[in-house]
Design a protein around this motif. Structure first.
Motif, mmCIF file in Angstrom:
data_model
loop_
_atom_site.group_PDB
_atom_site.id
_atom_site.type_symbol
_atom_site.label_atom_id
_atom_site.label_comp_id
_atom_site.label_asym_id
_atom_site.label_seq_id
_atom_site.Cartn_x
_atom_site.Cartn_y
_atom_site.Cartn_z
ATOM 1 N N SER A 47 -7.638 -4.682 1.332
ATOM 2 C CA SER A 47 -7.449 -3.414 1.363
ATOM 3 C C SER A 47 -8.173 -2.518 1.826
ATOM 4 O O SER A 47 -7.533 -1.114 1.443
ATOM 5 C CB SER A 47 -6.780 -3.442 -0.150
ATOM 6 O OG SER A 47 -8.022 -3.635 -1.069
ATOM 7 N N ASN A 128 -1.408 -10.791 -0.307
ATOM 8 C CA ASN A 128 -2.374 -11.589 -1.400
ATOM 9 C C ASN A 128 -3.033 -12.532 -0.750
ATOM 10 O O ASN A 128 -4.073 -13.173 -1.388
ATOM 11 C CB ASN A 128 -1.326 -11.913 -2.243
ATOM 12 C CG ASN A 128 -2.123 -12.412 -3.567
ATOM 13 O OD1 ASN A 128 -3.227 -11.802 -3.908
ATOM 14 N ND2 ASN A 128 -1.647 -13.475 -4.283
ATOM 15 N N ILE A 154 -3.669 -2.311 -5.656
ATOM 16 C CA ILE A 154 -3.514 -2.409 -4.302
ATOM 17 C C ILE A 154 -2.635 -1.323 -3.706
ATOM 18 O O ILE A 154 -3.014 -1.248 -2.407
ATOM 19 C CB ILE A 154 -2.870 -3.889 -4.727
ATOM 20 C CG1 ILE A 154 -4.147 -4.751 -5.130
ATOM 21 C CG2 ILE A 154 -2.628 -4.455 -3.019
ATOM 22 C CD1 ILE A 154 -3.678 -6.009 -5.329
ATOM 23 N N GLU A 157 -5.037 1.631 -2.778
ATOM 24 C CA GLU A 157 -5.860 1.242 -1.923
ATOM 25 C C GLU A 157 -5.564 0.989 -0.366
ATOM 26 O O GLU A 157 -5.895 1.707 0.692
ATOM 27 C CB GLU A 157 -6.583 0.026 -2.197
ATOM 28 C CG GLU A 157 -7.550 0.162 -3.461
ATOM 29 C CD GLU A 157 -8.439 -1.020 -4.030
ATOM 30 O OE1 GLU A 157 -9.141 -1.013 -4.746
ATOM 31 O OE2 GLU A 157 -8.132 -2.239 -3.358
ATOM 32 N N ALA A 236 3.745 -3.816 -3.062
ATOM 33 C CA ALA A 236 2.516 -4.083 -4.042
ATOM 34 C C ALA A 236 2.711 -3.962 -5.443
ATOM 35 O O ALA A 236 2.262 -2.971 -6.062
ATOM 36 C CB ALA A 236 1.344 -3.004 -3.515
#
Ligand code: FAD
Length: 398
Positions: A47, A128, A154, A157, A236
């Protein structure tokens, strides 16, 4: 004959355990089994790799063959473990079996199902693992707009990373402010402003209802009636520990695979750690807890039963536009927040009625105060009576 130790999973939990174990037991038979390609990489880098222009190949640190060589282990790749026969201590694959004496489950977590209707013909992505990052990057191309769903760690980011890499970003989340699980109001407002200053278009209080293909990209409908266009969607919305394998083997499972402070499941020859595990009630899906767990588990596997030590391990959020370190209070903690500081340099402390620190956040220059605040809090799991754990190790690594 030494025990045959088998680890399922070659993510950070599997490989870190293998490395620690090998340093303690140079002669032991060790096998790792993974359904992916066994490439070693650091997942947190996924990320913040876009702004550095890094491809999946550049993030790969070592092949499965190189890992097998350095660990002096067998690394079986592309092998999906279908079942664990606990009576005979065997793993079952589509085309074979493998005996174990001691088994470690390091099988990670799955992204939660998409919370909207997807008619995009494959333009909705989740990142992921390294393969998913490669697919996302390839689909993304060099420019365009991304619809990001989810305002958690996530999502924020990636929003920061995509915007800094020059992409347009719409960030949609149902709460009022980003990162609600980690940050109270003033810090959430600071992050929201910093993301907006970076060019991210925020859609708080909204959910995505449908995503459908539109030309080469997608068109999305939000719950407030807004229609958005983007090249693709990145979802996310959170992770769910992988528990099916353990459940079918008859192991105790709750939010994750239940383990005690020795990382042992309800079967004393099977252990679990990393994103799949719930350690003494804690499901902590990040690197510092699994590193601590891997160190103590390696000792147990090598014959010295060792309890894990969990100090407070504050979470570092990799949003370069607004640097944050936080440790939230428990959901049911009672007390109140006190906020200090101005601009990007904030400090918040959550104390109970006796003045005991229960959680905190630090942003910008105040981040340097994290050790003092972390030390003020009791550990989550204190070092046990069993030898070998070092209360000074662990803590924030990122
Ligand atoms: C984008 C992103 C950014 C992150 N940033 C940070 C950060 O900044 N700091 C931080 O601390 N944490 C961060 N995290 C979380 C952290 O990366 C994870 O907690 C950690 O990598 C989990 O490692 P793991 O080994 O438990 O799981 P995984 O890496 O998911 O590994 C699971 C392994 O199990 C294998 N497997 C699963 N089921 C089977 C089966 N049935 N048979 C065979 N093999 C199987 C998989 O193939 C894989 O090899 C981030 C996570 C993501 C997704």
């Amino acid at each position: 004959m030494q025990d045959h130790v088998v680890i399922i999973g070659t993510g950070l939990a599997g490989y870190t355990t293998a490395r620690e174990f090998r340093s303690l037991a140079p002669e032991a038979r060790l096998t790792l089994v993974t359904s992916d390609d066994g490439v070693s990489y650091s997942k947190p880098m996924l990320s913040n790799a876009l702004r550095k222009g890094q491809t999946a190949a550049e993030l790969a640190q070592a092949s499965a063959e190189a890992m097998a060589e350095s660990l002096q282990a067998d690394v079986l790749t592309g092998v999906d473990v279908r079942a664990i026969e606990t009576q005979t201590r065997q793993l079952v694959f589509d085309d074979g079996q493998l005996d174990y004496d001691l088994l470690v489950l390091a099988i990670g977590a799955d992204p939660l199902p998409l919370p909207f209707e997807d008619r995009s013909d494959g333009r909705v992505h989740q990142v992921n693992n390294l393969q998913q990052y490669a697919a996302f990057r390839e689909a993304l191309g060099d420019e365009g707009r991304v619809l990001l769903v989810g305002g958690g760690l996530i999502g924020c980011e990636f929003a920061n990373d995509l915007a800094e890499a020059g992409y347009g970003v719409d960030l949609v989340y149902p709460e009022e402010l980003p990162l609600p699980a980690l940050l109270p109001g003033p810090a959430g407002q600071g992050l929201a402003k910093a993301l907006q200053d970076l060019g991210v278009k925020l859609h708080p209080g909204c959910t995505v209802e449908t995503v459908e293909r539109h030309g080469e990209g997608v068109r999305a409908q939000l719950s407030d009636g807004t229609g958005l266009r983007a090249a693709l969607v990145l979802s996310a919305v959170g992770l769910r520990p992988r528990t099916d394998l353990a459940l079918e083997a008859g192991l105790d499972v709750d939010r994750g695979i239940k383990v005690d402070r020795f990382l042992a499941t309800s079967d004393d020859s099977i252990f679990a750690l990393g994103d799949c595990a719930q350690v003494e009630g804690y499901s902590l899906c990040y690197v510092a807890p699994l590193t601590n767990a891997a160190r103590s588990l390696a000792r147990t596997l090598a014959g010295e039963r060792t309890a894990v030590h969990y100090p407070v391990m504050p979470v570092t959020v990799k949003t370069s536009c607004f640097r944050i370190v936080a440790w939230p209070p428990d959901h049911d903690a009672s007390g109140r927040w006190q906020h200090n500081g101005t601009g990007a340099d904030l400090r918040g402390e959550f104390r109970d009625s006796a003045g005991v620190l229960q959680g905190f956040y630090l942003t910008g220059k105040r981040i340097r105060e994290r050790m003092a605040l972390s030390r003020e809090m009791p550990p989550l799991i204190a070092a046990g009576v069993d030898a070998g754990t070092d209360p000074e190790t662990g803590g924030d690594r990122e």
